[in-house]
Design a protein around this motif. Structure first.
Motif, PDB file in Angstrom:
ATOM      1  N   GLY A 306     -19.424   3.209  -8.905  1.00 32.04           N
ATOM      2  CA  GLY A 306     -20.824   3.119  -8.733  1.00 32.04           C
ATOM      3  C   GLY A 306     -21.204   1.640  -8.344  1.00 32.04           C
ATOM      4  N   GLU A 307     -20.307   0.851  -7.796  1.00 33.09           N
ATOM      5  CA  GLU A 307     -20.517  -0.308  -7.232  1.00 33.09           C
ATOM      6  C   GLU A 307     -20.141  -0.483  -5.825  1.00 33.09           C
ATOM      7  N   PHE A 308     -20.526  -1.578  -5.407  1.00 32.11           N
ATOM      8  CA  PHE A 308     -19.904  -1.936  -4.092  1.00 32.11           C
ATOM      9  C   PHE A 308     -18.773  -2.960  -4.175  1.00 32.11           C
ATOM     10  N   SER A 309     -17.494  -2.200  -3.476  1.00 38.42           N
ATOM     11  CA  SER A 309     -16.442  -3.247  -3.300  1.00 38.42           C
ATOM     12  C   SER A 309     -15.507  -2.988  -2.165  1.00 38.42           C
ATOM     13  N   GLY A 310     -15.149  -3.844  -1.464  1.00 47.44           N
ATOM     14  CA  GLY A 310     -14.408  -3.844  -0.495  1.00 47.44           C
ATOM     15  C   GLY A 310     -12.785  -4.000  -0.598  1.00 47.44           C
ATOM     16  N   HIS A 311     -11.980  -3.659   0.209  1.00 50.39           N
ATOM     17  CA  HIS A 311     -10.402  -3.628   0.254  1.00 50.39           C
ATOM     18  C   HIS A 311     -10.405  -4.916   1.019  1.00 50.39           C
ATOM     19  N   GLU A 312      -9.489  -5.689   0.518  1.00 48.81           N
ATOM     20  CA  GLU A 312      -8.935  -6.865   0.897  1.00 48.81           C
ATOM     21  C   GLU A 312      -7.978  -6.438   2.476  1.00 48.81           C
ATOM     22  N   ASN A 313      -8.298  -7.292   3.622  1.00 47.57           N
ATOM     23  CA  ASN A 313      -7.767  -6.983   4.686  1.00 47.57           C
ATOM     24  C   ASN A 313      -6.245  -7.476   4.542  1.00 47.57           C
ATOM     25  N   GLY A 314      -5.176  -6.200   4.897  1.00 48.89           N
ATOM     26  CA  GLY A 314      -3.754  -6.370   5.206  1.00 48.89           C
ATOM     27  C   GLY A 314      -3.032  -6.423   3.748  1.00 48.89           C
ATOM     28  N   VAL A 315      -3.816  -5.707   2.708  1.00 47.59           N
ATOM     29  CA  VAL A 315      -3.195  -5.574   1.714  1.00 47.59           C
ATOM     30  C   VAL A 315      -3.153  -4.148   1.140  1.00 47.59           C
ATOM     31  N   ASP A 316      -1.990  -3.716   0.766  1.00 46.91           N
ATOM     32  CA  ASP A 316      -1.682  -2.215   0.437  1.00 46.91           C
ATOM     33  C   ASP A 316      -2.035  -2.112  -1.145  1.00 46.91           C
ATOM     34  N   GLY A 317      -3.197  -1.478  -1.385  1.00 47.55           N
ATOM     35  CA  GLY A 317      -3.524  -1.312  -2.870  1.00 47.55           C
ATOM     36  C   GLY A 317      -4.134  -0.470  -3.243  1.00 47.55           C
TER      37      GLY A 317
END
Length: 505
Positions: A306-317
């Motif tokens: 229920g939050e806003f979170s992004g994925h780090e560019n270039g990271v597989d996770g």
């Protein structure tokens, strides 16, 4: 666009695919006995718009470059285009089929038969989309076939035109499109209508769109070699004076929540039948939260907590990050093709180039407020669903108070304008062009970049495999490396920040 029109989109996509090339070689589109010789103007127009929107404006070129400018992030298993691993095979369809065949070849045909039949509004729209698609091709690849591209005598080895000459030709083509729309001597009993999925036959709005493209193209060359930024700014301002006057002029293409009719962002980023790897970038989400920008409710969805979170560019996770917001990615969401905020941001930038801070302030305020107006309903709807875990602000007035006033000196104001434009034009290809042109916002290369020496995102597409196979002499003469290293080369107009004194903080 009414539901009847939207339901035939799938048919038109198939019909226009058949009408384009059936051969593997580049530009084998001039004569094909397996394709119909005559197709009516309405069917051609409908298919051109459908293909151009789906395959180009919301297709592979934007999915890739949105990750490169770190608005979005690709979370598939490495390696992938999010770390700039793009070669000549990856970009072949964008060049060979989607652009030169499905869109521009059919624009040429529509322009010619509409002119012959004195249906000049159809010819005008065809030239607008033709110029628009050609601008994307040259912006992605650099020098490209244009003057000889559709000449059967030059197949399969058309010469390459320089970007400078292509941009001059695009301005001429848009002038011709405007002249076609203004003509009153054609047939008045057979006019563009429901076959136009963008404006429903409103030719005044098509004309405004043509002027927006003219202004955009003038600003593209603001720092190009041999061009004067003030001159380009004056030309852009003259064009915007005839362009969009409010968000009601925005060019959009609507989709349906029906199988095969869904929004392309939904199909590529949300629907599990395809992929859910296209997510929001950690950098973009962080910037929005730091700014307390309420537009985050429209730009992004909630993650699993229920939050806003992004994925780090270039990271597989972790895959449980914020998806693209439903305003852009719902199954029945419209694709924003071009919008009023861009007009006002162009004006603000042009006035700053001319040293006129008060005029820039007026345009900038209008641009930011238009961006909020465009997204206000979605902000209200999504913020009402927030369970207060997101930590996002809903105070639009506080945001405008903190961000609406341009600061001195001019280079600080310029940075404000370009950063706000970067936010407002989410999911549009122009964001990538602006970043290359100004290097605003400041971006470092994604982690695990395919070429370890890269310090910034990729700056172009490689030339496609079809060209390397069938037009090798001309493409090799462009001096662009073959393979993955091509993405580090720059197109001709990309000289920032060296030629842009305002681009430096």
């Amino acid at each position: 666009m009414n539901s009847i029109n939207k339901y035939i989109t799938g048919f038109v996509l198939s019909a226009l695919m058949l009408f384009s090339t059936s051969c593997s070689e580049f530009l084998d589109v001039n004569e094909d006995p397996n394709n119909p010789v005559v197709v009516s103007e309405p069917l051609l127009l409908t298919g051109i718009i459908a293909n151009f929107t789906y395959q180009i404006l919301a297709g592979y070129p934007v999915r890739v470059t949105s990750t490169w400018v770190q608005q979005q992030s690709y979370n598939g298993a490495l390696p992938h285009y999010g770390i700039y691993r793009v070669d000549e095979n990856d970009v072949n369809n964008t060049w060979t089929y989607y652009s030169y065949s499905n869109a521009m070849q059919n624009c040429k045909i529509l322009s010619e038969i509409a002119t012959t039949n004195e249906l000049y509004d159809y010819a005008g729209i065809a030239k607008i989309i033709w110029a628009w698609n050609m601008s994307i091709v040259t912006d992605l690849y650099g020098n490209a076939p244009f003057s000889e591209a559709w000449n059967p005598d030059m197949y399969p080895r058309p010469a390459y035109d320089t970007q400078e000459s292509i941009y001059a030709s695009l301005q001429t083509m848009l002038d011709d499109a405007i002249a076609d729309i203004d003509r009153t001597d054609g047939l008045s009993t057979y006019v563009v209508g429901e076959d136009d999925f963008v404006y429903g036959g409103n030719m005044t709005k098509w004309k405004k769109l043509a002027y927006l493209l003219k202004a955009r193209f003038y600003m593209r060359l603001s720092y190009a070699p041999g061009f004067n930024a003030v001159t380009q700014a004056d030309l852009a301002l003259a064009a915007t004076a005839n362009s969009f006057a409010s968000n009601t002029d925005n060019a959009t293409y609507e989709y349906l929540d029906e199988a095969g009719q869904e929004n392309p962002w939904y199909q590529y980023a949300i629907d599990g039948k395809w992929s859910t790897d296209q997510q929001m970038s950690d950098k973009f989400i962080s910037d929005l939260l730091i700014r307390n920008d309420p537009r985050i409710y429209a730009l992004a969805g909630f993650d699993g907590d229920g939050e806003f979170s992004g994925h780090e560019n270039g990271v597989d996770g972790d895959t449980d990050k914020s998806p693209i917001g439903e305003y852009y990615s719902a199954a029945d969401a419209a694709v924003i093709m071009a919008s009023y905020p861009e007009v006002k941001f162009i004006e603000a930038e042009a006035h700053l180039i001319k040293g006129d801070l008060p005029a820039a302030q007026t345009a900038y305020s209008a641009a930011v407020r238009a961006s909020f107006d465009e997204l206000s309903d979605e902000i209200d709807k999504k913020s009402a669903d927030d369970d207060n875990l997101s930590g996002a602000s809903t105070d639009v007035d506080a945001y405008l108070t903190a961000n609406e006033t341009l600061r001195s000196p001019l280079n600080i104001a310029y940075n404000q304008v370009m950063n706000q434009k970067y936010i407002a034009m989410f999911t549009q290809f122009e964001v990538y062009n602006d970043w290359r042109r100004t290097k605003i916002p400041s971006l470092s290369a994604a982690q695990n970049a395919n070429i370890s020496s890269m310090t910034e995102p990729a700056t172009r597409f490689p030339y496609p495999s079809a060209e390397l196979n069938y037009n090798s002499e001309n493409v090799n003469a462009q001096g662009v490396p073959v393979g993955f290293n091509a993405v580090t080369s720059k197109v001709w107009w990309n000289t920032a920040p060296e030629n842009c004194t305002l681009c430096n903080n």
